[in-house]
Scaffold this active site. Structure first.
Site, PDB file in Angstrom:
ATOM      1  N   ARG A  22       0.833  -1.202   0.000  1.00 49.95           N
ATOM      2  CA  ARG A  22       0.000   0.000   0.000  1.00 49.95           C
ATOM      3  C   ARG A  22       0.866   1.251   0.000  1.00 49.95           C
ATOM      4  O   ARG A  22       1.034   1.901  -1.008  1.00 49.95           O
ATOM      5  CB  ARG A  22      -0.970  -0.022   1.203  1.00 49.95           C
ATOM      6  N   ASP A  23       1.456   1.585   1.114  1.00 46.51           N
ATOM      7  CA  ASP A  23       2.240   2.812   1.210  1.00 46.51           C
ATOM      8  C   ASP A  23       3.467   2.771   0.317  1.00 46.51           C
ATOM      9  O   ASP A  23       3.919   3.805  -0.173  1.00 46.51           O
ATOM     10  CB  ASP A  23       2.647   3.046   2.669  1.00 46.51           C
ATOM     11  N   HIS A 214       5.686   4.484  12.565  1.00 50.62           N
ATOM     12  CA  HIS A 214       5.817   4.437  11.108  1.00 50.62           C
ATOM     13  C   HIS A 214       6.776   5.552  10.699  1.00 50.62           C
ATOM     14  O   HIS A 214       6.488   6.730  10.916  1.00 50.62           O
ATOM     15  CB  HIS A 214       4.427   4.663  10.490  1.00 50.62           C
ATOM     16  N   HIS A 216       9.585   7.318   7.781  1.00 48.28           N
ATOM     17  CA  HIS A 216      10.146   7.482   6.438  1.00 48.28           C
ATOM     18  C   HIS A 216      11.596   7.939   6.582  1.00 48.28           C
ATOM     19  O   HIS A 216      11.967   8.549   7.587  1.00 48.28           O
ATOM     20  CB  HIS A 216       9.332   8.496   5.634  1.00 48.28           C
ATOM     21  N   CYS A 247       4.011   9.693   0.033  1.00 45.76           N
ATOM     22  CA  CYS A 247       2.610  10.120  -0.038  1.00 45.76           C
ATOM     23  C   CYS A 247       2.410  11.044  -1.229  1.00 45.76           C
ATOM     24  O   CYS A 247       3.132  12.034  -1.377  1.00 45.76           O
ATOM     25  CB  CYS A 247       2.210  10.831   1.252  1.00 45.76           C
ATOM     26  N   ASN A 256       9.553   4.807   2.648  1.00 43.43           N
ATOM     27  CA  ASN A 256       9.531   4.258   3.999  1.00 43.43           C
ATOM     28  C   ASN A 256      10.893   3.657   4.329  1.00 43.43           C
ATOM     29  O   ASN A 256      11.714   3.391   3.450  1.00 43.43           O
ATOM     30  CB  ASN A 256       8.505   3.116   4.073  1.00 43.43           C
TER      31      ASN A 256
END
Length: 307
Positions: A22-23, A214, A216, A247, A256
Site C-alpha cells: 500500500r504505502d 511508522h 520514512h 505520499c 519508507n
C-alpha cells in the site's frame, strides 16, 4: 546469542507491519498489476510477515496505484496467521473494506489541518468524527480497528507539530475501540529525541493499547528513529520491502524505511522478528524490477553479515 535469518531465537519479539503493497506503491509512477500486487502480498507472508497493509479503499481516480482493492482481497492467499490490513478514510471506504473481508481496518487521522484537508478533504476534527462513525459501524463485524496519526512529527503545510497537539488527537482516538494507535512521520522530519519524547507522552494516554511507529527515511533519520522507538518500548514497527513509498499529497516525500534494512538493525541488536531477512531482501529486489527502479534499501546490495 546467535543471530539467524529471522532474529535471535528466544529473544524479545518486535512485530513488523509490512506496508509495501500500500504505502510502498501508492506514490510510484508505474502502476503494478493486480496479479503482481497479489504476488507481492503472498511473498511477504512467505517471508514471515504476519501483518500486511495489503490495500487502500480510496478513490482510484485520485490514487490509481491503489485501484483493484477488491480483486486483490479476493486473490490473496488467506490463512489464520496472516492479517491483511485495509486502509480506510471514510464510511464509503469502510463499506468496501468490510465487503472485501479485510482482516483489519486502519484509519489515518492527521495531526494537522493543513495535511488533513489536502490529503483527505476534511479537518482533523471532521476526521475524528468520521473515525467515531467508522468505529460504530465496525461493531459486531469482528474486524479490529487500528488508527494511524499521520504528520505526528511534522507537517509539510503547517510546519512544526507540538507534542501536546499529538497527545490531544491520540486522547480522542482512545475514546474509540481502536486496539492499536500508530505515530507516523509521514514526511520523514523526526529525530530520535523527538521520538523518545512523543512515545513517552502518548504512552500515558493510549489506555493500554499497542503503540506502533511508522517512519520514512526522507532525511536519513528513519532507522535511528526506529531504534529510538524500540528503545522506548515500542514493539510494533512499519516498514516497506525495498524501501519504496511516499505520499502523493506530501511534497518531496520519499520512501519508507526498508523492511530488510530494519530487520538487519533489529536482528543484530538482539531482537527477534520472525521475518526472513533474505526473503525480504529478495522481495525488495523483485518489487524494484517490476517498478523499473533500484530499491532504496541497502541489504539487497550489501547482503547480510556474516554472509
Amino acid at each position: 546469542m546467535a543471530v539467524d535469518d529471522r532474529g535471535p531465537a528466544g529473544a524479545e519479539h518486535v512485530e513488523i507491519v509490512e506496508v509495501g503493497p500500500r504505502d510502498g506503491l501508492q506514490n510510484e509512477a508505474k502502476v503494478l498489476s493486480v496479479d503482481d500486487r497479489i504476488a507481492m502480498i503472498d511473498r511477504a507472508a512467505d517471508a514471515g510477515l504476519r501483518r500486511i497493509e495489503a490495500v487502500s479503499f480510496v478513490n482510484p481516480r485520485r490514487v490509481p496505484q491503489m485501484a483493484g482493492a477488491e480483486e486483490i482481497m479476493k486473490g490473496v492467499r488467506r490463512g489464520p496467521d496472516v492479517s491483511h490490513i485495509g486502509l480506510v478514510l471514510n464510511r464509503r471506504g469502510l463499506d468496501r473494506a468490510v465487503e472485501a473481508a479485510v482482516s483489519e481496518v486502519n484509519v489515518a487521522v492527521p495531526a494537522t489541518d493543513g495535511f488533513s484537508v489536502r490529503n483527505q478533504g476534511s479537518t482533523v476534527d471532521a476526521m475524528l468524527d468520521t473515525l467515531a462513525d467508522i468505529d460504530r459501524a465496525l461493531e459486531g463485524t469482528g474486524i479490529p480497528l487500528s488508527v494511524t496519526v499521520s504528520t505526528a512529527f511534522g507537517c509539510p503545510f503547517d510546519g512544526e507539530v507540538s507534542t501536546e497537539r499529538v497527545v490531544e488527537v491520540v486522547r480522542r482516538i482512545a475514546d474509540t475501540s481502536a486496539v492499536e494507535i500508530a505515530l507516523a512521520d509521514t514526511i520523514g522530519v523526526g529525530v530520535p529525541g523527538q521520538v523518545t519524547e512523543l512515545v513517552g507522552a502518548v504512552a500515558a494516554v493510549v489506555g493500554g493499547r499497542a503503540l506502533r511507529c511508522h517512519f520514512h527515511n526522507t532525511r536519513n533519520t528513519g532507522y535511528a528513529n526506529a531504534w529510538a522507538a524500540a528503545q522506548a518500548g515500542v514493539r510494533v514497527l512499519d516498514s516497506s520491502v525495498g524501501g519504496f513509498g511516499g505520499c502523493p499529497f506530501a511534497p518531496a516525500a520519499t520512501g519508507n524505511i526498508a523492511t530488510e534494512d530494519l530487520l538487519y538493525l533489529l536482528h543484530r541488536s538482539g531482537l527477534h522478528t520472525g521475518v526472513s531477512l533474505s526473503a525480504a531482501a529478495a522481495l525488495g529486489d523483485w518489487t524494484g524490477a517490476r517498478l523499473d527502479k533500484e530499491p532504496p534499501a541497502y541489504l539487497g546490495r550489501a547482503g547480510d553479515f556474516p554472509a
